[in-house]
Design a protein around this motif. Structure first.
Motif, PDB file in Angstrom:
ATOM      1  N   GLU A 299       0.027 -13.652   1.480  1.00  0.00           N
ATOM      2  CA  GLU A 299      -1.069 -13.345   2.391  1.00  0.00           C
ATOM      3  C   GLU A 299      -0.752 -12.083   3.186  1.00  0.00           C
ATOM      4  OE1 GLU A 299      -2.471 -16.229   5.584  1.00  0.00           O
ATOM      5  OE2 GLU A 299      -3.023 -17.209   3.684  1.00  0.00           O
ATOM      6  N   ASN A 300       0.499 -11.954   3.581  1.00  0.00           N
ATOM      7  CA  ASN A 300       0.890 -10.822   4.416  1.00  0.00           C
ATOM      8  C   ASN A 300       1.105  -9.537   3.625  1.00  0.00           C
ATOM      9  OD1 ASN A 300       0.824 -12.335   6.751  1.00  0.00           O
ATOM     10  ND2 ASN A 300       2.912 -13.083   6.411  1.00  0.00           N
ATOM     11  N   VAL A 301       1.691  -9.678   2.458  1.00  0.00           N
ATOM     12  CA  VAL A 301       1.978  -8.435   1.713  1.00  0.00           C
ATOM     13  C   VAL A 301       0.861  -8.086   0.739  1.00  0.00           C
ATOM     14  CG1 VAL A 301       4.461  -8.730   1.924  1.00  0.00           C
ATOM     15  CG2 VAL A 301       3.280  -9.625  -0.099  1.00  0.00           C
ATOM     16  N   GLY A 302      -0.032  -8.987   0.482  1.00  0.00           N
ATOM     17  CA  GLY A 302      -1.137  -8.707  -0.435  1.00  0.00           C
ATOM     18  C   GLY A 302      -0.835  -9.166  -1.845  1.00  0.00           C
ATOM     19  N   GLU A 303      -1.928  -9.544  -2.522  1.00  0.00           N
ATOM     20  CA  GLU A 303      -1.772 -10.022  -3.904  1.00  0.00           C
ATOM     21  C   GLU A 303      -1.618  -8.838  -4.847  1.00  0.00           C
ATOM     22  OE1 GLU A 303      -2.061 -13.145  -5.377  1.00  0.00           O
ATOM     23  OE2 GLU A 303      -2.602 -14.425  -3.694  1.00  0.00           O
ATOM     24  N   PHE A 304      -0.939  -9.077  -5.957  1.00  0.00           N
ATOM     25  CA  PHE A 304      -0.793  -8.035  -6.978  1.00  0.00           C
ATOM     26  C   PHE A 304      -1.835  -8.266  -8.059  1.00  0.00           C
ATOM     27  CE2 PHE A 304       1.019  -6.483 -10.966  1.00  0.00           C
ATOM     28  CZ  PHE A 304       1.321  -5.172 -10.615  1.00  0.00           C
ATOM     29  N   ASP A 305      -2.609  -7.227  -8.321  1.00  0.00           N
ATOM     30  CA  ASP A 305      -3.653  -7.372  -9.332  1.00  0.00           C
ATOM     31  C   ASP A 305      -3.237  -6.579 -10.576  1.00  0.00           C
ATOM     32  OD1 ASP A 305      -5.852  -7.610 -10.844  1.00  0.00           O
ATOM     33  OD2 ASP A 305      -7.189  -6.442  -9.539  1.00  0.00           O
ATOM     34  N   PRO A 306      -2.783  -7.272 -11.607  1.00  0.00           N
ATOM     35  CA  PRO A 306      -2.265  -6.559 -12.791  1.00  0.00           C
ATOM     36  C   PRO A 306      -3.308  -5.721 -13.511  1.00  0.00           C
ATOM     37  CG  PRO A 306      -2.417  -8.924 -13.206  1.00  0.00           C
ATOM     38  CD  PRO A 306      -2.716  -8.732 -11.756  1.00  0.00           C
ATOM     39  N   THR A 307      -4.608  -5.969 -13.265  1.00  0.00           N
ATOM     40  CA  THR A 307      -5.617  -5.187 -13.989  1.00  0.00           C
ATOM     41  C   THR A 307      -5.788  -3.803 -13.386  1.00  0.00           C
ATOM     42  OG1 THR A 307      -7.308  -6.203 -12.634  1.00  0.00           O
ATOM     43  CG2 THR A 307      -6.942  -7.201 -14.778  1.00  0.00           C
ATOM     44  N   THR A 308      -5.524  -3.656 -12.102  1.00  0.00           N
ATOM     45  CA  THR A 308      -5.730  -2.342 -11.490  1.00  0.00           C
ATOM     46  C   THR A 308      -4.414  -1.701 -11.070  1.00  0.00           C
ATOM     47  OG1 THR A 308      -6.042  -3.403  -9.368  1.00  0.00           O
ATOM     48  CG2 THR A 308      -8.036  -2.892 -10.611  1.00  0.00           C
ATOM     49  N   GLN A 309      -3.387  -2.515 -10.829  1.00  0.00           N
ATOM     50  CA  GLN A 309      -2.148  -1.959 -10.317  1.00  0.00           C
ATOM     51  C   GLN A 309      -1.080  -1.928 -11.396  1.00  0.00           C
ATOM     52  OE1 GLN A 309      -2.502  -4.768  -7.002  1.00  0.00           O
ATOM     53  NE2 GLN A 309      -1.471  -3.191  -5.797  1.00  0.00           N
ATOM     54  N   LYS A 310      -0.069  -1.087 -11.121  1.00  0.00           N
ATOM     55  CA  LYS A 310       1.035  -0.995 -12.083  1.00  0.00           C
ATOM     56  C   LYS A 310       2.277  -1.610 -11.472  1.00  0.00           C
ATOM     57  CE  LYS A 310       2.957   2.108 -14.781  1.00  0.00           C
ATOM     58  NZ  LYS A 310       3.628   3.361 -14.786  1.00  0.00           N
ATOM     59  N   LYS A 311       3.007  -2.304 -12.305  1.00  0.00           N
ATOM     60  CA  LYS A 311       4.240  -2.937 -11.847  1.00  0.00           C
ATOM     61  C   LYS A 311       5.285  -1.859 -11.584  1.00  0.00           C
ATOM     62  CE  LYS A 311       7.691  -6.177 -13.683  1.00  0.00           C
ATOM     63  NZ  LYS A 311       8.821  -5.307 -13.372  1.00  0.00           N
ATOM     64  N   ASP A 312       5.935  -1.941 -10.426  1.00  0.00           N
ATOM     65  CA  ASP A 312       6.968  -0.959 -10.104  1.00  0.00           C
ATOM     66  C   ASP A 312       8.330  -1.487 -10.528  1.00  0.00           C
ATOM     67  OD1 ASP A 312       5.506   1.154  -8.941  1.00  0.00           O
ATOM     68  OD2 ASP A 312       5.187  -0.092  -7.157  1.00  0.00           O
ATOM     69  N   HIS A 313       9.232  -0.511 -10.653  1.00  0.00           N
ATOM     70  CA  HIS A 313      10.601  -0.884 -11.024  1.00  0.00           C
ATOM     71  C   HIS A 313      11.358  -1.190  -9.735  1.00  0.00           C
ATOM     72  CE1 HIS A 313      13.903  -1.210 -13.701  1.00  0.00           C
ATOM     73  NE2 HIS A 313      14.602  -0.328 -13.032  1.00  0.00           N
ATOM     74  N   LEU A 314      11.323  -2.474  -9.351  1.00  0.00           N
ATOM     75  CA  LEU A 314      11.829  -2.843  -8.026  1.00  0.00           C
ATOM     76  C   LEU A 314      13.324  -2.635  -7.878  1.00  0.00           C
ATOM     77  CD1 LEU A 314       9.719  -6.053  -7.294  1.00  0.00           C
ATOM     78  CD2 LEU A 314       9.229  -3.695  -6.715  1.00  0.00           C
ATOM     79  N   GLN A 315      14.026  -2.536  -9.008  1.00  0.00           N
ATOM     80  CA  GLN A 315      15.477  -2.360  -8.918  1.00  0.00           C
ATOM     81  C   GLN A 315      15.864  -1.003  -8.354  1.00  0.00           C
ATOM     82  OE1 GLN A 315      17.781  -3.625 -12.359  1.00  0.00           O
ATOM     83  NE2 GLN A 315      16.057  -4.918 -12.977  1.00  0.00           N
ATOM     84  N   GLU A 316      14.859  -0.100  -8.248  1.00  0.00           N
ATOM     85  CA  GLU A 316      15.113   1.186  -7.602  1.00  0.00           C
ATOM     86  C   GLU A 316      15.551   0.984  -6.162  1.00  0.00           C
ATOM     87  OE1 GLU A 316      14.453   4.700  -8.766  1.00  0.00           O
ATOM     88  OE2 GLU A 316      15.080   3.494 -10.483  1.00  0.00           O
ATOM     89  N   ILE A 317      15.118  -0.111  -5.576  1.00  0.00           N
ATOM     90  CA  ILE A 317      15.454  -0.391  -4.185  1.00  0.00           C
ATOM     91  C   ILE A 317      16.872  -0.937  -4.094  1.00  0.00           C
ATOM     92  CG2 ILE A 317      14.894  -1.904  -2.213  1.00  0.00           C
ATOM     93  CD1 ILE A 317      11.968  -1.759  -3.176  1.00  0.00           C
ATOM     94  N   ASN A 318      17.618  -0.340  -3.198  1.00  0.00           N
ATOM     95  CA  ASN A 318      18.997  -0.784  -2.989  1.00  0.00           C
ATOM     96  C   ASN A 318      19.022  -2.236  -2.539  1.00  0.00           C
ATOM     97  OD1 ASN A 318      21.151   0.789  -3.614  1.00  0.00           O
ATOM     98  ND2 ASN A 318      20.822   2.166  -1.850  1.00  0.00           N
ATOM     99  N   GLY A 319      19.804  -3.043  -3.227  1.00  0.00           N
ATOM    100  CA  GLY A 319      19.892  -4.442  -2.839  1.00  0.00           C
ATOM    101  C   GLY A 319      19.087  -5.331  -3.751  1.00  0.00           C
TER     102      GLY A 319
END
Lengths: 191, 575
Positions: free
Chosen positions: B498-518
Motif C-alpha cells: 500500500e505504501n510503496v505501490g503495486e507493481f504492474d508488469p504490463t506497464t512497468q519494467k522489472k529492475d535489477h534490484l541487486q544493483e542496490i548495495n545490500g
C-alpha cells in the motif's frame, strides 16, 4: 547535441582528407607505395654515380678507340684540313642512298634555324636579329663543295659549332646532299 | 501420455535431470564466471606460440622467402601443406552445422557451435598462408579484380590460386554469418543473464537486440535453412578448389581427377578429428558432459570411419591408377622410388599408419566409445592428414619428370615456427572463444530437450505425462514462493505494498534490484515474492516499510535501513 557531434565528425573527416590531399607537392616527386623496382640497380645513361671521379655515369671513351660501325675522320680541324677536305673529300653515298624528302626533316631541325629553310641565310634567328652574318649557300666567295660542307658540319666554322654529336655519319652526308641541292636551287633562282 | 513419438531405440542426447534453466546456466557458466588457473596457463602457452609464429612471419616477410627451406624444385612445402591442412580442418564445422542440419541430425546441436568456431579459426589460420608465402605479400591486393591505373589491369581467372581467393574468402564470410546468426539467441541469453554492466553492454551489442518473438524465430529458421543449403555446396566446392591447385597441374602425382572428392573427404576426416580433439577436452573443462555425450563422440567417430574409408579407397585408387595408367612417371611416383620406398618413405608410412590403420580400430564399438582412445585416434588423424598433404606436395615435387631436378626438402626453423605459430593462434582464438561465447547452441539444445533429453525419454517410456516437468524452482516463481509464509504475513505485505505501490508488469519494467548495495540474489527473490520489483517501489520505503520488510523476511534486521535502500534506489532511478 547530435548536430554538434555530427559537425565535429564532418570536421575531423575533412581535416583528415585534406591532410591526405596536401601530402602531394608538385615541386617534389610524389610518394610511392613499395617502390620495389622503381630505382635502377644498374647504371643508367646520364645518371649520377659516385662510382666515377666526375660523378656521372657517362664516361668518355679512351682516345684512339674505334667502335664497331664507326670510322675515323682523318681531316684536321684547321684551315688546311678544311681546304684539303674541300678539294678531296667525296660523299660515300650514291644518289640511291639519299632520300631528300627525309633529309629535309634533319636539315629543318638542325640547320634551318639559322641558315633558313631555303639555305638563303634567313633563318628565324637571323630574321629576329639574334645572330647576324649567316652566309647564303650560293655565296660565290665561299664556293662550298660536299667535302667542305661535311668538314663544317663535323668541326664547325667561325661562329658555327660542331654538329657531329647531333648527326650520325650517314645523316651528315645526307645533309650534305641536301645542302648541295638547296645551293643548286638558289643558284637556279638567282640566275 | 505425451503425444510425441520418438523411437525408444534412440539414446538420449541430453543426459542428467536437465531443465531449460539448467541449460542456460550450464552454457552461461564459463562465460559469466571467471577463468581458472589452468585456462590462463594454456592461454599463455598458446599466446607465446602465436607471438613466436608472428615473429617468424615478420622475419619471413621482411627478409624473404629464402629463410624457408624451399628450393627451386620444391617451391611449395610447409606453407601450402599447412594451408591445406588448416582449410581441411575448417571443413568439419560447416559440415556439422549445414549438412547435418539438412539431414535433420539432432546430435549436431551440441557440437555445431564449437565446430563452427573451429572452422572460422582454422580458416583464419589457413588464410594466413596464401599471403605469407607470397614473395611480395604487400601486393596481394593485386589478386582482386579492382579497376586500377594500369589501364585497368585485371587478374587472369584461369588460375585455381585465384579461385582459392574467392573460395576461401566466401567460405570464411558465409561461415561467419552462419555462425553469428546462430549465436544471436544465445548472446541474448547471456545478455539477459549478465550482471556486470560492461558485460551486459557487450552482449547487448553482440546480440543485435534479439527478442525471440515468434516472427523472429520463424525467420531465423528459414535463414538457417537457406544458409545451410548454401553452405553445403560451399563446403564441397571450397576444398575442391583447393584440390584444383594440384589436380589442374601437369605434375605426375598431382594431375589426378580423383582429387576433388578425395580432398573433400579428407577435409571432413581431418576436421572431425580436430572437433573430437577439442570437444573431448572442452566437455571436461567446461563441464558440458551432459550435452556433449559419449553418443556425440561415437557419432563423430562414425563420420570419421566413413570419411576415413573414402580416403583409404582414394589411396588405393591412386595406387591402382598409377600402375594401370601405364604412364612411367605416374608409376614411378607411386610404385617405384616415389613414395613407399623412396627417401620420403617415413612420411608415406606415417600417412598409411595414421590415416588408414589406426582409424580402423574405430570399427570396434568398445574403442569407438572409449573417450581416451578417441582422443588418441583424433590426434593421430590430425598428424596423418598433415602427412597426407606433405606427401602430395613434397614427395611429388621432389621427383619430377627430369631427374636432373630431383632434390629433397628440409624445413628451416622458420617453416616450423610459422606452423607452430598458427597452432598457437588457433588456440588463442579458441580459448578466448570458449570463455566469451556460449559454446553450445543452447537455443537449439532446448528444442530437443523434451524429445531427446534423458529425463523426458524416461518419463515417456514410463507412460507419464510431461506436463509441468519443465518447471524449475529458480525460474517458476509460484514454486519458489512459500505459500505458508505468505499467508502468515499477508497483512503486513498488504500494508507494505500500500505504501510503496503495486507493481504492474504490463506497464512497468522489472529492475535489477541487486544493483542496490545490500540486496543479494536471495533478498531480491524475497522482495519479488512480496511484490516489489522496481526501484520506484524501493525508493518509497521509509523506516516503517523497512521494519515491515524485516518482520516479513525474519532476517536482515535493520539491514535495509543501514544501507539506505531508498536513497540508493532514488540514485538508480535518476541515473
Amino acid at each position: 547535441m547530435n548536430t554538434m557531434k555530427s559537425l565535429i565528425k564532418i570536421l575531423v573527416l575533412t581535416v583528415i582528407l585534406t591532410s591526405f590531399a596536401s601530402c602531394k607537392k608538385d615541386s617534389v616527386p610524389n610518394y610511392q607505395y613499395m617502390p620495389n623496382m622503381y630505382a635502377p640497380v644498374g647504371y643508367e645513361a646520364y645518371s649520377e654515380s659516385k662510382a666515377f671521379a666526375n660523378g656521372i655515369e657517362a664516361q668518355v671513351s679512351p682516345e684512339g678507340t674505334i667502335a664497331r660501325g664507326h670510322s675515323l675522320f682523318e681531316y684536321e680541324n684547321t684551315t688546311e684540313g678544311y681546304n684539303l677536305a674541300k678539294e678531296t673529300l667525296k660523299s660515300p653515298l650514291d644518289s640511291t642512298q639519299v632520300d631528300l624528302e627525309k633529309t629535309k626533316v634533319l636539315f629543318d631541325i638542325y640547320c634551318a634555324i639559322c641558315h633558313g629553310v631555303k639555305g638563303d641565310g634567313q633563318g628565324n634567328l637571323v630574321k629576329r636579329e639574334k645572330i647576324l652574318g649567316v652566309p647564303r649557300y650560293d655565296d660565290p666567295a665561299r664556293a662550298i663543295t660536299e667535302g667542305s660542307i661535311y668538314h663544317v658540319i663535323y668541326y664547325g666554322k667561325n661562329a658555327m659549332g660542331s654538329y657531329k654529336n647531333q648527326l650520325s655519319e650517314k645523316e651528315r652526308w645526307e645533309v650534305v646532299s641536301y645542302v648541295l641541292d638547296l645551293k643548286q636551287k638558289l643558284e637556279g633562282s638567282a640566275k | 501420455m505425451s503425444s510425441h513419438y520418438e523411437a525408444p531405440i534412440r539414446e538420449p542426447l541430453v543426459t542428467g535431470e536437465k531443465s531449460y534453466h539448467d541449460i542456460s546456466v550450464d552454457v552461461g557458466a564459463p562465460v559469466l564466471g571467471k577463468a581458472n588457473k589452468s585456462w590462463w596457463i594454456v592461454f599463455s602457452i598458446a599466446l607465446v606460440a602465436f607471438l613466436w609464429g608472428l615473429g617468424c612471419i615478420i622475419y619471413t616477410i621482411s627478409t624473404g622467402i629464402g629463410v624457408w627451406g624451399l628450393n627451386k624444385t620444391i617451391g611449395w612445402a610447409w606453407d601450402i601443406t599447412n594451408f591445406v591442412w588448416w582449410v581441411g580442418i575448417g571443413h568439419a564445422g560447416t559440415l556439422i552445422s549445414a549438412v547435418l542440419l539438412l539431414f535433420r541430425q539432432k546430435w549436431r546441436m551440441a557440437v555445431n557451435r564449437s565446430a563452427e568456431a573451429m572452422t572460422i579459426f582454422a580458416v583464419v589460420q589457413a588464410g594466413l598462408f596464401p599471403i605469407i608465402h607470397m614473395g611480395r605479400p604487400w601486393l596481394a591486393y593485386w589478386v582482386l579484380p579492382i579497376p586500377n591505373q594500369f589501364g585497368s589491369l585485371w587478374v587472369n581467372f584461369n588460375s585455381p590460386l585465384l579461385w582459392d581467393v574467392f573460395a576461401i574468402s566466401t567460405y570464411l564470410s558465409v561461415s561467419l554469418v552462419f555462425w553469428w546468426t546462430g549465436l544471436l539467441p544465445d548472446f541474448a541469453m547471456i545478455r539477459d543473464r549478465a550482471v556486470k554492466p560492461f558485460q551486459k553492454k557487450i552482449y547487448t551489442l553482440l546480440s543485435f537486440g534479439w527478442s525471440g518473438r515468434a516472427k523472429d524465430w520463424q525467420r531465423f529458421e528459414e535463414v538457417s535453412l537457406v544458409l545451410a543449403g548454401l553452405a553445403t555446396p560451399l563446403v564441397l566446392s571450397v576444398h575442391t578448389i583447393v584440390s584444383f591447385d594440384f589436380a589442374t597441374s601437369v605434375v605426375p602425382g598431382w594431375h589426378s581427377t580423383i582429387f576433388p572428392p578425395y580432398f573433400v573427404a579428407g577435409a571432413i576426416f581431418s576436421g572431425f578429428a580436430m572437433v573430437q580433439t577439442l570437444l573431448i577436452v572442452m566437455r571436461k573443462v567446461s563441464n558440458l558432459e551432459d550435452y556433449i555425450t559419449l553418443l556425440h563422440i561415437e557419432y563423430m567417430n562414425k563420420v570419421i570411419i566413413l570419411t576415413g574409408g573414402i580416403v583409404s579407397i582414394a589411396y588405393i585408387t591412386e595406387y591402382f591408377i598409377g600402375w594401370y595408367s601405364g604412364s612411367s612417371y605416374e608409376n614411378y611416383t607411386y610404385l617405384s622410388y616415389g613414395a613407399a620406398t623412396g627417401p620420403y618413405w617415413w612420411a608415406f608410412w606415417a600417412l598409411i599408419t595414421c590415416n588408414f590403420i589406426v582409424p580402423l580400430t574405430l570399427w570396434v564399438k568398445k574403442w569407438r566409445r572409449n573417450i581416451m582412445w578417441t582422443f588418441v585416434v583424433a590426434l593421430v588423424i590430425n598428424i596423418g592428414m598433415w602427412f597426407e598433404r606433405f606427401n602430395i606436395i613434397v614427395v611429388d615435387l621432389s621427383k619430377g619428370r627430369t631427374p636432373s631436378g630431383w632434390t629433397m626438402f628440409s624445413p628451416t626453423f622458420v617453416d616450423i615456427g610459422i606452423f607452430m605459430g598458427t597452432i598457437g593462434f588457433f588456440f588463442v582464438l579458441f580459448l578466448l572463444y570458449a570463455r566469451t561465447f556460449p559454446v553450445i547452441a543452447q537455443a537449439e539444445v532446448k528444442t530437443i530437450l523434451k524429445s531427446s533429453g534423458e529425463r523426458y525419454k524416461r518419463l515417456r517410456e514410463a507412460g507419464k505425462s510431461l506436463e509441468g516437468t519443465a518447471t524449475d524452482k529458480r525460474t517458476s516463481q509460484k514454486d519458489s514462493f512459500d505459500a505458508i509464509e505468505h499467508e502468515k504475513h499477508s497483512g503486513e505485505i498488504m500494508l507494505l505494498l500500500e505504501n510503496v505501490g503495486e507493481f504492474d508488469p504490463t506497464t512497468q519494467k522489472k529492475d535489477h534490484l541487486q544493483e542496490i548495495n545490500g540486496i543479494g540474489p536471495k533478498t531480491e527473490l524475497h522482495l519479488n515474492d512480496i511484490g516489489i520489483y522496481s526501484y520506484q517501489q524501493i525508493s518509497k520505503m521509509t523506516k516503517r516499510e523497512y521494519d515491515l520488510f524485516d518482520s516479513i523476511s525474519g532476517s536482515l534486521r535493520g539491514r535495509a535501513e543501514r544501507d539506505d535502500w531508498a536513497g540508493q534506489a532514488k540514485k538508480l532511478i535518476n541515473k
